[in-house]
Enzyme design. Structure first.
Site, PDB file in Angstrom:
ATOM      1  N   GLY A  21       0.810  -1.202   0.000  1.00 40.90           N
ATOM      2  CA  GLY A  21       0.000   0.000   0.000  1.00 40.90           C
ATOM      3  C   GLY A  21       0.848   1.258   0.000  1.00 40.90           C
ATOM      4  N   GLY A  53       3.009   2.078  -1.987  1.00 41.99           N
ATOM      5  CA  GLY A  53       3.228   2.591  -3.339  1.00 41.99           C
ATOM      6  C   GLY A  53       4.585   2.230  -3.897  1.00 41.99           C
ATOM      7  N   ALA A  67      12.630  -2.822   7.001  1.00 42.89           N
ATOM      8  CA  ALA A  67      13.870  -2.093   7.272  1.00 42.89           C
ATOM      9  C   ALA A  67      13.988  -0.906   6.304  1.00 42.89           C
ATOM     10  CB  ALA A  67      15.101  -2.993   7.195  1.00 42.89           C
ATOM     11  N   ARG A  82      13.816  -0.484   3.213  1.00 40.86           N
ATOM     12  CA  ARG A  82      14.838  -0.732   2.209  1.00 40.86           C
ATOM     13  C   ARG A  82      14.329  -0.626   0.787  1.00 40.86           C
ATOM     14  NH1 ARG A  82      14.693  -5.482   0.132  1.00 40.86           N
ATOM     15  NH2 ARG A  82      16.907  -5.781  -0.172  1.00 40.86           N
ATOM     16  N   LYS A  94      16.035   8.392  -0.294  1.00 36.43           N
ATOM     17  CA  LYS A  94      16.163   7.585   0.925  1.00 36.43           C
ATOM     18  C   LYS A  94      14.762   7.152   1.365  1.00 36.43           C
ATOM     19  CE  LYS A  94      18.339  11.049   3.213  1.00 36.43           C
ATOM     20  NZ  LYS A  94      19.221  11.758   4.170  1.00 36.43           N
ATOM     21  N   GLY A 135       9.527   5.298   4.865  1.00 41.93           N
ATOM     22  CA  GLY A 135       8.589   4.259   5.267  1.00 41.93           C
ATOM     23  C   GLY A 135       8.334   4.176   6.761  1.00 41.93           C
ATOM     24  N   GLU A 136       9.317   4.550   7.573  1.00 36.61           N
ATOM     25  CA  GLU A 136       9.098   4.514   9.009  1.00 36.61           C
ATOM     26  C   GLU A 136       9.755   5.679   9.723  1.00 36.61           C
ATOM     27  OE1 GLU A 136       9.305   0.711  11.038  1.00 36.61           O
ATOM     28  OE2 GLU A 136       7.307   0.463  10.195  1.00 36.61           O
TER      29      GLU A 136
END
Lengths: 747, 161
Positions: free
Chosen positions: A470, A472, A510, A512, A700, A703-704
């Site tokens: 989700g 993307g 992670a 990545r 970079k 995501g978190e």
């Protein structure tokens, strides 16, 4: 910037959004196979005890039941080093898997599961860190000497010396309580092991390859005999990265019944099998100089991992490393210990375990800033890392926008006008975070592979093993390939989610995906470009190196009037006398021994209002600044920021599993308070681009990273509003009211 | 014992043999093959399975199929296709309101029911209508924007200025 890139940096809608918005996307429960059975798991209803007898005879006689399994059928299959697939002599938590059935429909499977009678001899259960670490506590795992499941000790610099040289030393203890991920799509699996030699499974996941490896390893079969199909995944948030008991149970039921078996968790089961973060007890002690220079941090961390370690062995590494990666210190010591209890095994909640520790760290720093009489923004700016600097654990920051994020968020939110000047029960707080773009060390290597082929019409098929849950990621990969080849993102079909087809990729965790798989996709695209350039260079009579690929055209540099269409060059390549088929290949394994080569940074400023009568906190506005290196797709970057602010707010303000006797009491999405539309804050997005030298086009992670800043900002804003710095998470209305009363007693 | 049920879904008539305890959600998905409506918690706490019956957004997991005879039901498949999108679907796509997509069909149907009844809802009315839905990915932020933009298209906003 708009001139430099033709695709990157544009607000690209997700390539799969039309399918999802029209109900055409398939998830695991949407797959129905001929002859498919429905499975149901029988779980322990006591937190700890001996199994005296399991009677399956009535269930086996029920018409429509096609397979019943217990430990006798699992043949010693393990889920992890400390976890049997189906318990034989002991159960370790309420929910532990004891037996399972497969039947022709769901109703029959439920009825059969009810007919399985398990006799237990209950034993005293240990339901908290305190009970499990008491000197006379029974030992929960026979092969251990105590109830510590794992530990990690980090030690950098001379901690004692740094404390002795500090002008001010402060120690605080923080506690956080268990919370739950609440995926939109519940846990589920469809396993087809009806043909000998090949097991196929469909399951929501964030890494098909690790599920494949885990299934093969645990079942003792070859990896190539396991095929994992991913389809779409209804949210993952760090919690869908490994093989779980239900995957293996479905496979064994399918093997025994020689028919495909589907298991979908029920709503209350969901809370039992995936508790997303256990209780944390984190003691932080830091030393500073009078002018606000942070010198040393010492952290003692106890963490309740529940009955089995599962994925949580990585928790101390994440927490320990992160505490010394945001602000510069001379010395650092971390001691992290996982503690076995008889609670459900914990999994990550959104944020990979960082919400509790970042809450603690943020509140600790806020207390120090108050002790020193310093503005928290100035305190953070004074100690923040810069580009080119290296942390104590030898992590080098090739790009770093931390200070830029702090300054921009402070300016945009009007920090100077507001901090210390707001009316009672209104507050403002700042949080910062750092996050790696990659997870080397968590796995042997951090490899992503990608390949692509191009059809005669100039349309491209991009094969990747990176799942899209989700966030993307597939659209991001298409943008990177499109930019490299000078075509449009919607000229690309991303093919993924099947380990028989997709190339190797460790998966989407992670943080990545954009960095590691993005680099692999860029390399594969450059490989294909070279093959196309050969034809174009013959046609245009110029060297391949001087060709420009842009807007579906190829032309010599500086001569766009000589352009030939991308489609024509591809057609000519495929249909030349040699019949050159275009295949781009690429792989990337981050060349470092550290977790990653690139790290993202962020700052968030929260503005809250507290109702002193009820203790209810409303997050009014969040100003989010994040250094993403390069925003490949700003629309998706904002989507990541929004989701993490919302999720972080939920974890900071509401989300808590209430536990009693090893049982979770609020196991539904109504009883477990989580944020809904009424809690939507005003959002301000600030994208900071530092162009990382190693990232694909400078990109970079996002995501978190934003969620690491979040608890820090909100908890400080609440503390600022009520004039009392809270040390327990989440900041529920009850705790906020208590804090207001404590503050009133003090003053 | 199974009963024969006549259902009208997305303008089509269906006749199916069902058990009286089967929910509308299960009949839509398992008997009619309309898998666009997703199954979430199955106990009425998440809004994932929302469909429209006689103009109202309802939870299909809490509705017995047997009660639906004689009513008009519309599901995500019935309001638009990828080639011919409903304005709510188009707005969700364009405004980044779709992430994992599991909750999307239910929220799109909830928003459609709201806008059919109240074409110009204010923020509180949108929040109220969507309060039973649940999205873990977008934080509802871009969903709110998407619903708002259907009711107040930008060109209209400009012409009002």
């Amino acid at each position: 910037m708009s001139d430099k890139f033709s695709v990157i940096g544009k607000r690209q809608t997700k390539l799969d959004a039309p399918l999802k918005a029209t109900g055409r996307s398939q998830f695991t429960d949407d797959v129905v196979l001929p002859g498919m059975l429905h499975g149901k798991i029988v779980r322990s209803n006591i937190p700890r005890g001996k199994i005296l007898n399991i009677d399956t005879s009535k269930a086996e006689k029920l018409p429509g039941v096609m397979a019943v399994i217990t430990h006798k059928d699992s043949g010693g299959v393990m889920v992890g080093p400390d976890q049997q697939l189906l318990c034989d002599d002991m159960v370790h938590y309420i929910g532990d898997e004891v037996a399972a059935v497969a039947a022709v429909d769901g109703d029959t499977a439920y009825e059969a599961a009810e007919l399985i009678k398990v006799e237990y001899e209950p034993m005293p259960a240990l339901l908290s860190i305190e009970e499990a670490t008491a000197p006379d506590a029974p030992i929960l795992k026979q092969y251990y000497e105590d109830n510590y499941a794992d530990d990690l000790n980090l030690n950098y610099g001379d901690v004692d010396k740094a404390f002795s040289e500090s002008d001010h030393v402060r120690e605080d203890e923080f506690i956080s309580y268990p919370s739950h991920n609440c995926f939109a799509e519940l846990h589920g699996v469809l396993a087809d092991y009806s043909l000998p030699g090949k097991l196929t499974i469909w399951t929501p996941n964030q890494t098909a390859i690790l599920i494949q490896k885990g299934m093969a390893r645990n079942l003792g079969i070859s990896e190539s005999n396991v095929r994992v199909c991913s389809l779409n995944t209804g949210g993952a948030f760090s919690g869908r990265g490994t093989v779980r008991p239900h995957h293996l149970i479905a496979a064994l039921l399918s093997k025994k019944a020689s028919r495909p078996v589907k298991i979908i968790a029920t709503s209350d089961e969901e809370f039992i099998i995936c508790r997303s973060g256990g209780k944390n007890r984190l003691t932080l002690k830091s030393g500073v100089t009078n002018n606000g220079t942070l010198k040393v941090i010492k952290a003692d961390h106890l963490y309740d991992c529940g009955a089995y370690v599962e994925t949580q062995f990585i928790m101390p590494t994440i927490v320990g490393a992160t505490l010394q990666m945001l602000f510069k210190v001379e010395a650092f010591r971390y001691k992290g210990q996982l503690v076995y209890t008889n609670n459900a095994p914990y999994f990550f909640h959104h944020g990979g375990g960082l919400v509790p520790s970042q809450f603690a760290f943020g509140q600790h720093l806020y207390l120090i800033a108050q002790d020193l009489g310093m503005d928290p923004v100035d305190f953070k700016l004074k100690n923040a890392f810069d580009k080119g600097e290296t942390t104590l654990n030898d992590t080098h920051y090739a790009s770093c926008g931390l200070k830029e994020c702090i300054k921009k968020a402070a300016r945009k939110s009007g920090w100077n006008r507001k901090y210390g000047k707001l009316p009672p029960y209104k507050g403002i707080g700042i949080g910062c975070g750092v996050m790696s773009s990659g997870g080397k060390g968590m796995f042997q290597h951090d490899t992503s592979a990608a390949f692509l082929k191009i059809a005669e019409d100039g349309k491209l098929s991009l094969f990747t093993g990176l799942p899209d849950m989700g966030q993307g990621s597939h659209t991001t990969m298409a943008i990177i390939a499109a930019e490299t080849l000078g075509i449009a993102a919607d000229d690309i079909t991303v093919i993924s989610g099947d380990t028989d087809i997709a190339p190797y990729d460790v998966g989407a965790f992670a943080q990545r995906g954009t960095f590691t798989t993005g680099n692999a996709v860029k390399i594969a695209s450059l490989d294909a470009k070279k093959q196309i350039a050969k034809t174009a260079s013959e046609k245009l009579g110029v060297k391949p190196a001087s060709l420009i690929f842009r807007d579906r055209k190829v032309y010599p540099k500086g001569a766009p009037d000589k352009a030939i269409s991308f489609e024509d060059v591809v057609f000519d390549t495929l249909n030349c006398m040699e019949g050159r088929f275009i295949m781009g290949r690429g792989f990337y394994n981050t060349p470092t021994t550290k977790a990653a080569l690139a790290y993202s940074f962020g700052a968030q400023i929260a503005e809250v209002e507290v109702d002193p009568e009820t203790g209810i906190v409303k997050l009014l506005k969040m100003t989010v600044a994040h250094d993403v290196g390069r925003a490949i797709n700003p629309l998706a970057v904002e989507g990541q920021m929004d989701g993490q602010v919302f999720s972080g707010m939920g974890q900071t303000l509401f989300e808590e599993c209430f536990m009693e006797g090893g049982q979770i009491l609020n196991q539904s999405r109504i009883d477990y308070k989580l944020p809904r539309p009424y809690e939507v804050p005003e959002m301000e997005h600030i994208i900071v681009e530092t162009n990382d030298p190693y990232g694909p086009y400078g990109a970079k992670e996002v995501g978190e990273g934003p969620i690491a800043c979040n608890p820090h900002a909100i908890a400080m804003a609440v503390s600022n509003a009520i004039g009392y710095t809270m040390k327990e998470l989440p900041l529920t209305p009850e705790r906020v009211l208590q804090a207001i009363r404590k503050k009133n007693r003090i003053s | 014992m199974k009963r024969i049920l006549s259902l009208k879904v997305n303008g089509n008539s269906y006749e199916v043999a069902i058990n009286p305890w089967q929910t509308l959600l299960d009949v839509l998905r398992n008997e009619l093959g309309l898998i666009g409506t997703k199954k979430g918690c199955d106990i009425g706490t998440c809004g994932v399975c929302t469909v429209i019956m006689d103009g109202k957004a309802i939870l299909s997991c809490l509705t017995l199929a047997i009660e639906c005879e004689g009513h008009t039901i519309s599901t995500i498949e019935g309001i638009g296709t990828a080639e011919s999108l409903h304005p709510v679907q188009k707005s969700f796509i364009e405004n980044g309101a779709v992430q994992c997509g599991y909750c999307t069909p239910g929220i799109v149907m909830t928003a459609k029911a709201l806008l059919d009844e109240n074409p110009k809802p204010d923020d509180d009315e949108i929040k109220d209508a969507l309060s039973g839905t649940f999205c873990r990915c977008t934080g509802h932020i871009k969903i709110m924007e998407a619903v708002k933009k259907v009711s107040q298209p930008e060109d209209e906003e400009k012409s009002n200025v």
